[in-house]
Write an enzyme that holds these catalytic residues in place. Structure first.
Site, PDB file in Angstrom:
ATOM      1  N   TYR A 183       0.872  -1.190   0.000  1.00  0.00           N
ATOM      2  CA  TYR A 183       0.000   0.000   0.000  1.00  0.00           C
ATOM      3  C   TYR A 183       0.908   1.239   0.000  1.00  0.00           C
ATOM      4  O   TYR A 183       1.964   1.237   0.651  1.00  0.00           O
ATOM      5  CB  TYR A 183      -0.872  -0.064   1.263  1.00  0.00           C
ATOM      6  CG  TYR A 183      -1.892   1.035   1.373  1.00  0.00           C
ATOM      7  CD1 TYR A 183      -3.088   0.969   0.665  1.00  0.00           C
ATOM      8  CD2 TYR A 183      -1.655   2.135   2.188  1.00  0.00           C
ATOM      9  CE1 TYR A 183      -4.021   1.990   0.764  1.00  0.00           C
ATOM     10  CE2 TYR A 183      -2.587   3.162   2.289  1.00  0.00           C
ATOM     11  CZ  TYR A 183      -3.772   3.078   1.570  1.00  0.00           C
ATOM     12  OH  TYR A 183      -4.686   4.088   1.668  1.00  0.00           O
ATOM     13  N   ASP A 185       1.562   4.058   1.418  1.00  0.00           N
ATOM     14  CA  ASP A 185       2.317   4.666   2.519  1.00  0.00           C
ATOM     15  C   ASP A 185       3.019   3.635   3.412  1.00  0.00           C
ATOM     16  O   ASP A 185       3.556   3.992   4.471  1.00  0.00           O
ATOM     17  CB  ASP A 185       1.478   5.678   3.308  1.00  0.00           C
ATOM     18  CG  ASP A 185       0.416   5.014   4.160  1.00  0.00           C
ATOM     19  OD1 ASP A 185       0.365   3.773   4.174  1.00  0.00           O
ATOM     20  OD2 ASP A 185      -0.364   5.754   4.808  1.00  0.00           O
ATOM     21  N   LYS A 186       3.088   2.395   2.956  1.00  0.00           N
ATOM     22  CA  LYS A 186       3.884   1.415   3.708  1.00  0.00           C
ATOM     23  C   LYS A 186       5.383   1.719   3.512  1.00  0.00           C
ATOM     24  O   LYS A 186       5.758   2.475   2.616  1.00  0.00           O
ATOM     25  CB  LYS A 186       3.566  -0.001   3.209  1.00  0.00           C
ATOM     26  CG  LYS A 186       2.143  -0.447   3.557  1.00  0.00           C
ATOM     27  CD  LYS A 186       1.985  -0.666   5.048  1.00  0.00           C
ATOM     28  CE  LYS A 186       0.727  -1.408   5.441  1.00  0.00           C
ATOM     29  NZ  LYS A 186      -0.488  -0.592   5.538  1.00  0.00           N
ATOM     30  N   ASN A 187       6.227   1.082   4.327  1.00  0.00           N
ATOM     31  CA  ASN A 187       7.666   1.378   4.218  1.00  0.00           C
ATOM     32  C   ASN A 187       8.207   1.033   2.832  1.00  0.00           C
ATOM     33  O   ASN A 187       9.088   1.711   2.318  1.00  0.00           O
ATOM     34  CB  ASN A 187       8.454   0.624   5.289  1.00  0.00           C
ATOM     35  CG  ASN A 187       8.206   1.196   6.670  1.00  0.00           C
ATOM     36  OD1 ASN A 187       7.122   1.726   6.927  1.00  0.00           O
ATOM     37  ND2 ASN A 187       9.177   1.113   7.561  1.00  0.00           N
TER      38      ASN A 187
END
Ligand SMILES: Cc1ncc(COP(=O)(O)O)c(C=O)c1O
Length: 373
Positions: A183, A185-187
């Site tokens: 997704y 905004d995941k790392n």
């Protein structure tokens, strides 16, 4: 001032030119599903995580669901996970037909209580899903051995912990399988939805590869009833470009966390996250706790100053309408329930500066100072 909560747009600018070139190449070839950009990212990700296999799928929820299906989990089985996880972990269990069994979290790390998970095991338990919540790894060194003896799979929900490592082992490489969300905004985030599964079990990988693609790896050879959940090639291009930055971005997140610790230290009424001083926390989120009566006031004040915050998550799973059918009354998971009222996620991303963190700390001090007088 305005402070971004997460910064996928900053990451996009870093890969923009190469990504556009890659997409133009896809367009020239006309390969819009599957193809070498997907297999190339999959093999690089497998190498990075240290598993024999990485399988791209449509999103992190599907990664969990297809893994459980691939393990043969279904009606009559039980799968144990944490009450304070993101809803997707439990949705994945639910949709296999198995019964989700929840346990509480530890104080201050907010991670699944491993002893409670062991105690919740019955003859029907087929898997435990430890969630590496907020980017911090659950210590699995002992649990994996314990579970293996009992033929229970460990599925690491690594959606928030791409790049975390403990004792030299990456999140997603320790259990039977690791499940990732890409997704945005995941790392390790794509430019849309995406997910992945890592495993060193060739037999599990082979089933999941069929499940994600209408039941067969070869077109029109439908060996089992499957689904359509494939990693998009445009996302795979973005992910391969971002993977090269992941370790340096994790280091930036850890630096931001130390700055928070430095600036928030000594402010009364705030509880900082507890973590090991190694690379086992990649700070997908930076979570602090305040008294429930001041939480929303503090968030509003910060928002007035342009500082965006969030709550991960406002309700533990068993208190949501979706999972009210689970046999847990209010008060069953006291830590998860209490913390849901007290937690605040502060801005955490690769571009937050020390100056911004200093200002955030000042604003927090101003609000909490007044409350305590
Ligand atoms: C802990 C956890 N598990 C699973 C997921 C599901 O991932 P996705 O949103 O890609 O379906 C997420 C994503 O938000 C998550 O944070």
């Amino acid at each position: 001032m305005g402070v971004l909560f997460s910064s996928p747009q900053v990451e996009f600018e870093i890969i923009r030119d190469k990504w556009l070139e890659g997409v133009a190449e896809l367009g020239r070839k006309g390969v819009f599903v599957g193809g070498t950009s997907v297999t190339s990212f999959e093999s690089k990700f497998a190498q990075y995580i240290g598993t024999g296999q990485a399988i791209g799928v449509g999103n992190g929820t599907d990664a969990l669901y297809l893994t459980l299906k691939g393990l043969g989990i279904g009606p009559g089985d039980e799968v144990i996970t944490a009450a304070n996880t993101f809803i997707a972990t439990v949705e994945a269990i639910h949709h296999t037909g198995a019964m989700p069994v929840l346990v509480d979290c530890e104080p201050d790390t907010y991670l699944l209580n491993v002893e409670q998970a062991k105690a919740a095991v019955t003859t029907r338990t087929k898997a435990i899903i430890p969630v590496h919540l907020y980017g911090q790894m659950v210590d699995l060194s002992e649990l994996t051995v314990w579970a293996e003896k009992r033929n229970i799979a460990i599925v690491e929900d690594s959606a928030q912990a791409a790049g975390a490592r403990m004792n030299g082992q990456m999140a997603g490489s320790i259990g039977t399988a690791g499940c990732f969300s890409y997704y945005p905004d995941k790392n390790l985030g794509a430019l849309g939805d995406g997910g992945g599964i890592t495993t060193s079990s060739n037999s599990l990988a082979s089933v999941i590869k069929k499940l994600r693609n209408h039941g067969g790896e070869v077109r029109y050879q439908h060996e089992i009833p499957g689904f359509n959940s494939r990693l998009d090639p445009m996302q795979a291009i973005a992910l391969e470009l971002k993977l090269a930055y992941l370790d340096s971005w994790s280091a930036k997140r850890r630096e931001a966390a130390s700055m928070y610790e430095h600036h928030l230290h000594g402010i009364g009424g705030i509880v900082l996250p507890k973590h090991r001083n190694d690379e086992s926390h990649v700070f997908h989120l930076y979570i602090v706790r305040v008294e429930s009566e001041v939480r929303d006031k503090l968030r509003k004040q910060l928002q007035k100053k342009g500082i965006l915050t969030a709550v991960h998550y406002p309700k533990p799973v068993h208190r949501t309408a979706a999972f009210s059918y689970l046999p847990y009354d209010e008060g069953t998971f006291q830590n998860a329930e209490k913390y849901a009222e007290e937690i605040i996620s502060l801005p955490m991303n690769i571009s937050v500066t020390e100056e911004q963190i200093g200002q955030i700390a000042q604003e927090i001090q101003a609000v909490l100072g007044k409350v305590q007088v």
